[in-house]
Each structure stands twice: as structure tokens, then as C-alpha cells.
Enzyme design. Sequence first.
Site, PDB file in Angstrom:
ATOM      1  N   ASP A  35       0.827  -1.214   0.000  1.00  0.00           N
ATOM      2  CA  ASP A  35       0.000   0.000   0.000  1.00  0.00           C
ATOM      3  C   ASP A  35       0.859   1.260   0.000  1.00  0.00           C
ATOM      4  OD1 ASP A  35      -2.030  -1.731   0.150  1.00  0.00           O
ATOM      5  OD2 ASP A  35      -2.774  -1.109   2.132  1.00  0.00           O
ATOM      6  N   LEU A  85     -35.328 -10.634  -8.485  1.00  0.00           N
ATOM      7  CA  LEU A  85     -35.259 -12.084  -8.640  1.00  0.00           C
ATOM      8  C   LEU A  85     -36.383 -12.754  -7.876  1.00  0.00           C
ATOM      9  CD1 LEU A  85     -31.434 -12.512  -7.969  1.00  0.00           C
ATOM     10  CD2 LEU A  85     -32.590 -12.997 -10.137  1.00  0.00           C
ATOM     11  N   LYS A 117     -25.442 -14.578  -3.553  1.00  0.00           N
ATOM     12  CA  LYS A 117     -26.386 -13.464  -3.569  1.00  0.00           C
ATOM     13  C   LYS A 117     -25.891 -12.456  -2.544  1.00  0.00           C
ATOM     14  CE  LYS A 117     -31.149 -12.139  -3.922  1.00  0.00           C
ATOM     15  NZ  LYS A 117     -31.193 -10.956  -3.058  1.00  0.00           N
ATOM     16  N   LYS A 292     -28.339 -18.812 -12.551  1.00  0.00           N
ATOM     17  CA  LYS A 292     -28.735 -18.165 -13.802  1.00  0.00           C
ATOM     18  C   LYS A 292     -28.496 -19.125 -14.946  1.00  0.00           C
ATOM     19  CE  LYS A 292     -27.351 -13.682 -11.956  1.00  0.00           C
ATOM     20  NZ  LYS A 292     -26.374 -12.589 -11.964  1.00  0.00           N
TER      21      LYS A 292
END
Length: 676
Positions: A35, A85, A117, A292
Site C-alpha cells: 500500500d 429475482l 447473492k 442463472k
Amino acid sequence: MSAPVAIVRRIEFLRSTLDHHNYRYYVLDDPEIPDSEYDRLMAELVRLEAAYPQLIISASPTQRVGASPLPAFNEVKHRMPMLSLANAFDEQEVIDFDRRVRERLGISELAYVAEPKLDGLAVSLVYEDGVLIQGATRGDGTRGEDVTPNVRTIRAIPLRLHGQDIPRLLEVRGEIYMTRDGFRRLNDEQMKRGEKIFANPRNAAAGSLRQLDSRVTASRPLTFFCYGIGAAENDRLPQRHFERLQRLKAWGMPISSEVAEVRGVDGCLKYYRSLAARRNELAYDIDGVVYKVDALDSQAALGSVARAPRWAIAHKFPAEEALTQVLTIGVQVGRTGAITPVARLQAVQVGGVTVTSATLHNQAEVERKDVRVGDTVVVRRAGDVIPEIVRVVPGRRLPGARPFVLPTVCPECHSEVVQADGEAVARCSGGLFCPAQRRQAIRHFASRRAMDIEGLGEKVVEQLVAGGLVRTAADLYQLTKEQLAALERMGDKSSENLLQAIEKSKATTLPRFLYAMGIRGVGEATAQVLAHHFGSLEALQAAQVESLQTVPDIGPVVAQHIFSFFRQAHNQEVIQGLRDAGVSWASGPQTPAQRPRPLSGKTFVLTGTLKSMGREQAKVRLELLGARVASSVSRNTDFVVAGADPGSKLGKARSFGIPILDEEGFLGLLDPSASS
Ligand code: IVH
């Protein structure tokens, strides 16, 4: 004034380098540089852009800081509706879904894509010629809110796409969410600043995105996963959903690494079970999985009903919420005196765990939710966070139930309870005079990530404090075996073990010591930063508020807390007492870069019990030398350290032919000068 070509080139080089590292970090989850190096490149770009403001473009990685507040969000009409959905709550509903789809298509087995999900909020991101031009919330599916300045602050969302065949216009869809870690950090900060506590990562994500002041959004740990494409022009896009996701990933879109191709309904259910089992290991909350249909032509043939596509379904996890009753509302006094109302509940199973109490955070929160004794409430447990009361069930309140009021005096020490202006938290003003604060301070001091004193549990501390044996952390080091053995449920053996653990804790590190002090606002990370910055306790103790404030991540409030802490005679006495008792740490450079790291690149696994130190301490000692400490043995393990009663890891190490160190060998490795 035109800029020299070399500057123009350098700026573009910095931008594409930063974009590349962003991609390595957010999309590939495989950063190439630390970083600090990223920050250095960014600082250079900021400097150059400040000198040549005419070269600033909106897709520059510097342009993620947020803009001035908007009066209101504009409305955006979605190019294609954002559907929702249909849900399946059990396996049978998934089986039915699959059957319907196969019948409609006349296919015997289907290829599906299974995805987590995500529990966040849906957004649409529009890219024109690969440059992000608009971000919008889902809204009612047809119209959403224009949150472009806000989404621009989210580093996981690329400001420009890279690669081949990018459609002239591309709308990607995905979920903005907050990791559990980010959520916890945010709530800690909110708590410290006396601001609103979020109930769960999803609320925190939604609240953070929908800010008219995008600089607030910029300060929130939001992130993003893409799960599909909305509108697209000039597309030569793959005709399978899975391949589309891979293509989006190549262009710079973060995709969850959990996305998988599965075959048939069996594949779907297998995926569901495996993800459900690992649910708590994920860095983020999910509330189910989505299946899907993979082939785009099949999706088109299936179409949608109402507002949900026929080609996808969400298979939800069982709720981590349950109904129960509030038995009483009490208060807990924390380490810094914070008075936290806690509801005692009728025991109830939530997501497989028995819950008997839930935090109510503070008075304002109790009022907002209006929780009263006797109320029937919805409790929720998300991941490993503390159970919470989501809401009261209306209409089930007992007659005569009265609102809860915070006590005006501390239930433990009867000192006045005070609430500073603008702070949500009320505190006991008793300080270390209050036995509750004293107990918590000792518990914190002994905790694993502080001084790591094994065996100094809640019950023991309670007795030590109540009996007057321990008033401050320094007193721990004066305890005798007889005193310990006289405590309830402490035999000879456990007293001895505890004494040994106390003895072992004397060899510590400066960051641990600072963290153990329990200074307000100084968590583990801040303790590390302070130790690295000042290098010694003496230098830190002498620091003025101004110089404390120059330390990265330390603001005026925490700087003041640190300064005041060291000005209190009582704290100085405790520190002196600890040092006199032999608590010490290696002095000298604390900066990782300066410390020699002879074990850099080596992976260690610890098994069994060491006589000379606890496991956490062994881990820290190894890490200080640059080693990585893993929890299980694999072919990549370089050494296994085996103490007494080693576990199965030893056998595994032997079977892989990995070198095994005993305690003596291990100590020799830590301090080569000590072994003869
Ligand atoms: S696909 C037409 N995929 O769930 C398909 N949605 O209940 C619509 N969500 O509004 C979206 N993870 O916010 C899709 N992997 C995923 C998802 C997902 C979470 C959310 C999204 C959507 C809601 C629908």
C-alpha cells in the site's frame, strides 16, 4: 501554458500504473506492491496534477475524493429495467424452477452459473467508450437516483475500462456492499464520534452510498462486485453469461471468486450446500445464492414475468432472524465507562446459535427502536457479530410496559453517569474507581492480542478485583501462588499455569503494550502506528498533542486522549509498576523496513505447547523476523515448530518431509546469539 511532454507522459504513466495496481488488488485479489508504494505513486500524481491542473481528467485515479454536496439526487431512467429475482426458500422450489425452465426450453439438462447473492444494493454503471459516466441506484427498477459522484469514490469500481472489444456504450450491473470488516471498522468509528451505528453491512452500504455529500461516501469502506450486463451497444459480447463475466473481469470489473459454472439442478444444490457451509468464512454477508441459465439465447427465449426473469432464481439461506421476548433490560459498564444497555432475552436459536442477550448500543438506539421489557422482538445474528434487536413486533406489547431509561448513576460504583455533548454514549464518571471499569481494563490488558495472559478469564478477574488483590494491571505481576490458589475454582495446577502465563507475558512488544494500556481511541492498528512512529515509549510519552496529530490516522480527538493518558499520575504509576515488574520489549527500530527480516519468505506452522511462550507470542516473534505463520501444514510449509503434546500437524509434517524444530531449536532460531 502548455505542459512539457515529459510531464504529460509521466502523468499518463502514473495513471495507468495506479489503474493496473487497482486491478491487481480489487479484481485479481493479488496485489503486486505494498500500500505504501501505491500511496507514493498517488502522491506524485496528485503533485503533478496540482502543478498542471489543465491535465486533470475525470477518470484520473486522483478523482475519487468526492465532490461538494448536491442539493438532491437527480432521477435516472434506466436504459433497460433493473429486474429483481424470484426467491426459492427450499430445495424443492429450486427443483421446480429447474423443471419449468427445462420444459419451456425442451432441454434435458441445463448449464447454470451459480453466484453468491450479495447482501448490498444494486447499481447500474454506465461506461461510454470505456469511461465511467454514470452510476445509478435501482430505485423502482425503471427509475433510480443518479449517484455518479458517490460511485466514483469506490475504488473497486474502475473509472475506465481497459482491453479489447469494449462496447461503445456498456452498462454493467452489480452490487455495492461492505465487507464485515469494513462494517465493524465503520461502526467503531461512528461509535467513537458519537454518530449513528448501522444495524448491518447492508444498511451501512445503503446509507453510505446515498449521501448527498460524496466526500462522506469516500470515507466509507464500500466495495463492489459486478454480476451482469444491462444495456450494451456495438457489442460483440460472448453469448454465455459465465464468459461475459470473465470478459468483464478482463476489462477491470471485480467479479466474486465464488462464481461457478454448474451442471443441472444437482450442480446447483451442491453449490448451495457448499457455500452455505462456508458462509461465515466469506469476507462479506450473503443471503443466498443465485442460479442463472448460462446461455444468453435461452435467457432470451425464457424472457421475464412480472418484474423477474424466468431464467434466474435466488435460493435464500434460512433467516438468521428469530422472534423472542425481552426479559429485562440491564446495562453493562465498559472499559472506558461506556454504559451499554443490554436486553436479556428468552433463549432462542438464531442461525444455529443460542442467543440470550442482545446489545442495544445506547439510549438513543433504545428510543429509536422503542424496546421495552416484555416486548416481543425480532433478533438477528449476522455472521459473527453480536446479536441485535432488529425491531419490536407491534401489537404484542404488554399493557403498562414503560420506556427504558438509562440509570443516572453507575450500577457498579454509584458514580454519576454523564453524556458528553454530541456523544451518543453515556459514561460512568467513576474511572478506575469503578470496579466494572477496572475489571474490563484488566481483561483487556490480559487479552490475547494485548499481553496475552492465558487463563486470566472473566471469573478470575472478577474475584481478583472484588477481593482487592488487583487494582491495576501492575498488581497482576505481584500475585502469589497462594493468593491465586485461594480463589474459587482455582486449583494448584491452574494457579501455577496462570502465574507462568503472567511471567511469560513480561516479554512483549511495544505495540502490544500500548494496545494493552487501553487508551481511548488506540486500537491495535493505532498502537502499531504509534510504536513505529515514535520508536520508544519514552518518545511517545513526551509527545505533545501537535506532534501526535502528525501521525497518520491520528486525529485531534485521539491525539488528545493519548496526551491526557500519559499526563495522569495514576497511569504513570501503573506503567512504572509494570516496568519495575519486568515487563519489557525489544527497543530500537520498530519500522518493518528497518528491522532485519531473516525469516522473510518462510512459512511456519506451530503445534503443541511451548514452555517459554504462548502461541500468540511465538507467532509475533516469528512475524517480527519476517516469517509467515500458517494454521495448517501444506507442501508450502518450510518449518513446523513442535512443542509438548503436538497435534496431527506433526504427523503430516513428517509425511511431507518438512523440517521439524523442537522448542530449543525454535528459541535458537529466534535468537541465534542465545544458543551456544
Ligand atoms: S442478478 C435479472 N445476481 O438481488 C437479475 N442479483 O433480488 C437481477 N443480487 O436487485 C439481478 N447478488 O441487488 C443478481 N449475483 C447476483 C446478485 C443479485 C445480489 C441482488 C440485486 C438484485 C436483487 C434481486
